[in-house]
Write a protein that holds these residues in place. Structure first.
Motif, mmCIF file in Angstrom:
data_model
loop_
_atom_site.group_PDB
_atom_site.id
_atom_site.type_symbol
_atom_site.label_atom_id
_atom_site.label_comp_id
_atom_site.label_asym_id
_atom_site.label_seq_id
_atom_site.Cartn_x
_atom_site.Cartn_y
_atom_site.Cartn_z
ATOM 1 N N GLU A 122 41.711 -42.351 10.487
ATOM 2 C CA GLU A 122 40.733 -43.430 10.615
ATOM 3 C C GLU A 122 39.494 -43.140 9.768
ATOM 4 N N LYS A 123 39.131 -41.868 9.699
ATOM 5 C CA LYS A 123 37.961 -41.464 8.920
ATOM 6 C C LYS A 123 38.154 -41.790 7.446
ATOM 7 N N LEU A 124 39.331 -41.530 6.920
ATOM 8 C CA LEU A 124 39.609 -41.808 5.516
ATOM 9 C C LEU A 124 39.512 -43.301 5.222
ATOM 10 N N LYS A 125 39.950 -44.132 6.158
ATOM 11 C CA LYS A 125 39.867 -45.580 5.973
ATOM 12 C C LYS A 125 38.416 -46.054 5.945
ATOM 13 N N VAL A 126 37.618 -45.545 6.881
ATOM 14 C CA VAL A 126 36.212 -45.974 6.968
ATOM 15 C C VAL A 126 35.429 -45.477 5.757
ATOM 16 N N LEU A 127 35.620 -44.213 5.382
ATOM 17 C CA LEU A 127 34.887 -43.669 4.239
ATOM 18 C C LEU A 127 35.311 -44.343 2.930
ATOM 19 N N SER A 128 36.561 -44.755 2.836
ATOM 20 C CA SER A 128 37.001 -45.492 1.653
ATOM 21 C C SER A 128 36.273 -46.831 1.557
ATOM 22 N N PHE A 129 36.070 -47.478 2.698
ATOM 23 C CA PHE A 129 35.325 -48.736 2.689
ATOM 24 C C PHE A 129 33.867 -48.494 2.318
ATOM 25 N N VAL A 130 33.280 -47.429 2.845
ATOM 26 C CA VAL A 130 31.903 -47.077 2.467
ATOM 27 C C VAL A 130 31.816 -46.832 0.967
ATOM 28 N N ALA A 131 32.814 -46.140 0.421
ATOM 29 C CA ALA A 131 32.824 -45.835 -1.006
ATOM 30 C C ALA A 131 32.912 -47.105 -1.850
ATOM 31 N N ILE A 132 33.704 -48.086 -1.416
ATOM 32 C CA ILE A 132 33.822 -49.312 -2.213
ATOM 33 C C ILE A 132 32.523 -50.117 -2.166
ATOM 34 N N TRP A 143 30.710 -36.619 4.321
ATOM 35 C CA TRP A 143 31.831 -36.223 5.170
ATOM 36 C C TRP A 143 31.354 -35.758 6.542
ATOM 37 N N ASN A 144 30.338 -34.920 6.556
ATOM 38 C CA ASN A 144 29.866 -34.368 7.828
ATOM 39 C C ASN A 144 28.932 -35.308 8.570
ATOM 40 N N LEU A 145 28.252 -36.197 7.846
ATOM 41 C CA LEU A 145 27.444 -37.218 8.514
ATOM 42 C C LEU A 145 28.332 -38.120 9.353
ATOM 43 N N TYR A 146 29.514 -38.432 8.823
ATOM 44 C CA TYR A 146 30.477 -39.232 9.595
ATOM 45 C C TYR A 146 30.815 -38.539 10.908
ATOM 46 N N ASN A 147 31.052 -37.232 10.857
ATOM 47 C CA ASN A 147 31.409 -36.484 12.072
ATOM 48 C C ASN A 147 30.290 -36.518 13.098
ATOM 49 N N ARG A 148 29.055 -36.530 12.625
ATOM 50 C CA ARG A 148 27.916 -36.540 13.551
ATOM 51 C C ARG A 148 27.703 -37.925 14.165
#
Length: 349
Positions: A7-17, A257-262
């Motif tokens: 799920e993290k990879l999906k969300v971060l990919s959207f943030v990246a786009i 990456w780590n901000l997402y975890n927090r």
């Protein structure tokens, strides 16, 4: 791969786009844009230049991790993944590369559209070039340039090249540690190579070697250093920042990456957040077709907001989100009405 990581990879990919949209939503220091507007310049450089430069490397990092995931059976798994990438990468690349000139040619047939697309000359003049040059400009790069007509597709073009040489990467990766290979590619990134995209290759292999290890790098000093270096780069652009570009971007990626975890708890489930879940389904669709269509949104906003510093600032801040919402709606309708056609365009995603 855990459910949380997926799920993290999906969300971060959207943030990246979204960051990619910011990169392509900026205005330039030319007449009638932001010439002399210092606030707008620094606003764009902060988001697009400093933070946005992490977006494409993050895509490569994720791609590298996913490509070498579940390759325990050896070269046969690499062959299987290469075959799958024909559908998921090559076919969408060809479609998006053809969409770009087709869109411009369509705009030429419609009245009053010239002010809402880039380019001073009619795109149809490019079709008078020799066939070989047209094909090169479509799928490789334009003369005296580094990207094809659909300039945003350089990322996908380089990723396809990396996949094509992945058997070699697999054997080298097997002969030496992934971290060693990544370091060698880092050194090679300081040199220019005509065919092999070493810069992209570095991030791709870094994803394989280090992505799952980033959770252990859970310190506050990394984002602090990234911010300080970015501020210094804005303040003193004349310094040789290019020499430390990769380390700074790496700090930015680790920070994101780590901000997402927090922020996101381990119990997070994307399906329970309806609108975010829908948005994440169309990340690749937005990437493929956001050029040249994004220009229409931001240039229409100029008409509404005016040629002032505040108008350009608001336009820059909101146009990526307006475009993303519109294109998510377009993608949703396309997928619902023509599911097979949509699947072909986005490689089955």
């Amino acid at each position: 791969m855990t459910y949380y990581l997926s799920e993290k990879l999906k969300v971060l990919s959207f943030v990246a786009i979204i960051l990619v949209l910011y990169i392509h939503s900026g205005f330039h220091d030319i007449p009638n844009e932001i010439q002399g507007m210092a606030f707008n310049h620094y606003l764009q450089e902060s988001i697009s230049g400093m933070l946005g430069r992490c977006a494409v490397p993050l895509f490569y990092v994720i791609s590298g991790y996913l490509f070498f995931l579940h390759t325990d059976k050896g070269i046969s798994d690499i062959g299987r993944k290469m075959k799958k990438r024909i559908k998921t990468l090559l076919v969408p690349f060809v479609i998006a590369a053809l969409f770009f000139p087709a869109f411009y040619l369509l705009m030429e047939q419609l009245p009053f559209t010239g002010n809402y697309i880039n380019g001073e000359e009619a795109f149809s003049k490019n079709l008078q070039l020799p066939v070989a040059e047209i094909l090169t400009s479509l799928f490789w790069h334009v003369p005296e340039g580094t990207a094809p007509w659909a300039f945003h597709l350089w990322f996908l073009r380089d990723l396809i090249i990396i996949v094509a040489i992945s058997p070699l990467l697999y054997y080298v990766r097997k002969a030496i540690r992934g971290s060693v290979l990544t370091f060698v590619l880092f050194l090679l990134s300081f040199f220019q190579f005509e065919v092999v995209p070493v810069y992209a290759l570095f991030w791709f292999m870094a994803g394989d070697a280090f992505l799952v290890k980033l959770d252990k790098v859970n310190t506050y000093w990394i984002p602090a250093v990234f911010i300080v270096l970015s501020v210094l780069e804005l303040a003193f652009p004349e310094l040789p920042w290019k020499q430390v570009r990769i380390p700074i971007i790496a700090l930015g990626i680790v920070s994101i990456w780590n901000l997402y975890n927090r922020i996101v708890p381990i119990t997070f489930e994307l399906k329970k957040h309806k609108w975010l879940a829908i948005a994440c389904q169309f990340t690749f669709f937005i990437y493929l077709f956001h050029e040249p269509t994004l220009n229409i949104v931001r240039k229409l906003l100029v008409v509404l907001l005016g040629h002032s510093s505040l108008g350009f600032a608001i336009n820059y801040l909101v146009s990526p989100w307006i475009f993303a919402c519109l294109f998510i709606l377009v993608g949703y309708c396309f997928k619902k009405c023509l599911p097979r056609n949509y699947a072909v365009c986005v490689g089955g995603r």
